[in-house]
Design an enzyme around this catalytic site. Sequence first.
Site, PDB file in Angstrom:
ATOM      1  N   GLY A  95       0.772  -1.246   0.000  1.00  0.00           N
ATOM      2  CA  GLY A  95       0.000   0.000   0.000  1.00  0.00           C
ATOM      3  C   GLY A  95       0.799   1.290   0.000  1.00  0.00           C
ATOM      4  N   ASP A 125       0.819   3.702   4.329  1.00  0.00           N
ATOM      5  CA  ASP A 125      -0.289   4.429   3.698  1.00  0.00           C
ATOM      6  C   ASP A 125      -1.402   4.698   4.711  1.00  0.00           C
ATOM      7  OD1 ASP A 125      -0.702   1.670   3.764  1.00  0.00           O
ATOM      8  OD2 ASP A 125      -2.052   1.675   2.054  1.00  0.00           O
ATOM      9  N   ASP A 132      -4.491   1.857  10.861  1.00  0.00           N
ATOM     10  CA  ASP A 132      -5.897   1.502  11.073  1.00  0.00           C
ATOM     11  C   ASP A 132      -6.036   0.893  12.478  1.00  0.00           C
ATOM     12  OD1 ASP A 132      -8.507   0.564  10.718  1.00  0.00           O
ATOM     13  OD2 ASP A 132      -8.191  -0.090   8.679  1.00  0.00           O
ATOM     14  N   LYS A 189      -6.540   6.471  10.874  1.00  0.00           N
ATOM     15  CA  LYS A 189      -7.957   6.199  11.143  1.00  0.00           C
ATOM     16  C   LYS A 189      -8.082   5.805  12.612  1.00  0.00           C
ATOM     17  CE  LYS A 189     -10.577   4.056   7.677  1.00  0.00           C
ATOM     18  NZ  LYS A 189     -11.122   2.835   7.020  1.00  0.00           N
ATOM     19  N   VAL A 214     -11.661   3.706   2.263  1.00  0.00           N
ATOM     20  CA  VAL A 214     -10.869   4.563   1.377  1.00  0.00           C
ATOM     21  C   VAL A 214      -9.973   3.753   0.436  1.00  0.00           C
ATOM     22  CG1 VAL A 214     -10.894   6.656   2.781  1.00  0.00           C
ATOM     23  CG2 VAL A 214      -9.198   4.896   3.269  1.00  0.00           C
ATOM     24  N   ASP A 241      -5.921  -0.153  -1.566  1.00  0.00           N
ATOM     25  CA  ASP A 241      -6.668  -1.039  -2.455  1.00  0.00           C
ATOM     26  C   ASP A 241      -7.983  -1.525  -1.877  1.00  0.00           C
ATOM     27  OD1 ASP A 241      -5.425  -2.796  -0.440  1.00  0.00           O
ATOM     28  OD2 ASP A 241      -6.092  -4.441  -1.725  1.00  0.00           O
ATOM     29  N   ARG A 252      -5.392   0.876  -6.554  1.00  0.00           N
ATOM     30  CA  ARG A 252      -4.174   1.479  -6.000  1.00  0.00           C
ATOM     31  C   ARG A 252      -3.669   2.615  -6.886  1.00  0.00           C
ATOM     32  NH1 ARG A 252      -2.252  -1.994  -1.861  1.00  0.00           N
ATOM     33  NH2 ARG A 252      -2.545  -4.205  -2.222  1.00  0.00           N
TER      34      ARG A 252
HETATM   35  C1  PRP Z   1      -3.033  -2.180   5.046  1.00  0.00           C
HETATM   36  C2  PRP Z   1      -2.147  -0.953   5.128  1.00  0.00           C
HETATM   37  C3  PRP Z   1      -1.378  -1.179   6.395  1.00  0.00           C
HETATM   38  C4  PRP Z   1      -2.338  -1.964   7.244  1.00  0.00           C
HETATM   39  C5  PRP Z   1      -2.948  -1.056   8.249  1.00  0.00           C
HETATM   40  O1  PRP Z   1      -2.306  -3.203   4.455  1.00  0.00           O
HETATM   41  O2  PRP Z   1      -1.305  -0.834   4.007  1.00  0.00           O
HETATM   42  O3  PRP Z   1      -0.208  -1.903   6.160  1.00  0.00           O
HETATM   43  O4  PRP Z   1      -3.334  -2.482   6.396  1.00  0.00           O
HETATM   44  O5  PRP Z   1      -3.877  -1.727   9.014  1.00  0.00           O
HETATM   45  P1  PRP Z   1      -3.712  -2.043  10.567  1.00  0.00           P
HETATM   46  O6  PRP Z   1      -3.338  -0.763  11.252  1.00  0.00           O
HETATM   47  O7  PRP Z   1      -5.106  -2.500  10.948  1.00  0.00           O
HETATM   48  O8  PRP Z   1      -2.693  -3.104  10.709  1.00  0.00           O
HETATM   49  P2  PRP Z   1      -2.950  -4.502   3.802  1.00  0.00           P
HETATM   50  O9  PRP Z   1      -2.787  -5.654   4.730  1.00  0.00           O
HETATM   51  O10 PRP Z   1      -4.317  -4.182   3.287  1.00  0.00           O
HETATM   52  O11 PRP Z   1      -1.945  -4.779   2.600  1.00  0.00           O
HETATM   53  P3  PRP Z   1      -1.458  -3.800   1.424  1.00  0.00           P
HETATM   54  O12 PRP Z   1      -0.432  -2.859   2.027  1.00  0.00           O
HETATM   55  O13 PRP Z   1      -0.850  -4.742   0.446  1.00  0.00           O
HETATM   56  O14 PRP Z   1      -2.643  -3.064   0.901  1.00  0.00           O
END
Ligand code: PRP
Length: 185
Positions: free
Chosen positions: A46, A102, A105, A133, A155, A161, A167
């Site tokens: 991400g 990125d 969460d 967030k 988002v 994604d 993306r």
């Molecule tokens: C998303 C984002 C962070 C993570 C945040 O990655 O890029 O790495 O989630 O969430 P958290 O605070 O709840 O851990 P994802 O696992 O969707 O993979 P990606 O980076 O390949 O999109």
Amino acid sequence: MGTMDQDILKVLYTEKQIAARIEAMGMEMYEDLKDKNPLFVSVLRGAFIFMADIVRACQVRCDVEFIAVSSYGNATSSSGAVKITHDIQQDITGRNLVVIEDILDSGNTLCFLKQYFATKGAASVSICTLLDKPSRRTKVITADYIGFTVPDEFVVGYGLDYCQKYRNLPYIGVLKPEVYGGNDE
Ligand code: PRP
């Protein structure tokens, strides 16, 4: 314009707004990091777009690394377990790390990574996230540099994604609920 735009409910941050915010973040980070020879570590996938922009906005002497972790798979919320699928390629003993994300969460990913880098001997580990967030946080963790604080909406774009798509949208938008099978509640 492309065919992905029709899946977007609303634009949260335009390409221009993102660029302006990153420029300001880069300047702030420069002041903190200029004498620290930082190692910027991007969390794939991400953060790949944000990484490219933030390192150019912060003109410090630095090096870059990439780490890939998996926790979500194609689900929309974290399973809690974080696994490293691609590790960084150098010794980080005594280095000042800046983890580039990125989105922050639940905090699972960054909590895990902060601990991981600390046990590998980093002198410091700071966190730079484009989006925060806080309403979804389950771990006690805060970022040192935050682009935008976002509400609990789905988002996508600028690296973020849904099922690996969107993306490459140049802006950050909210996905229409019918696209991911959600509702407005
Ligand atoms: C998303 C984002 C962070 C993570 C945040 O990655 O890029 O790495 O989630 O969430 P958290 O605070 O709840 O851990 P994802 O696992 O969707 O993979 P990606 O980076 O390949 O999109």
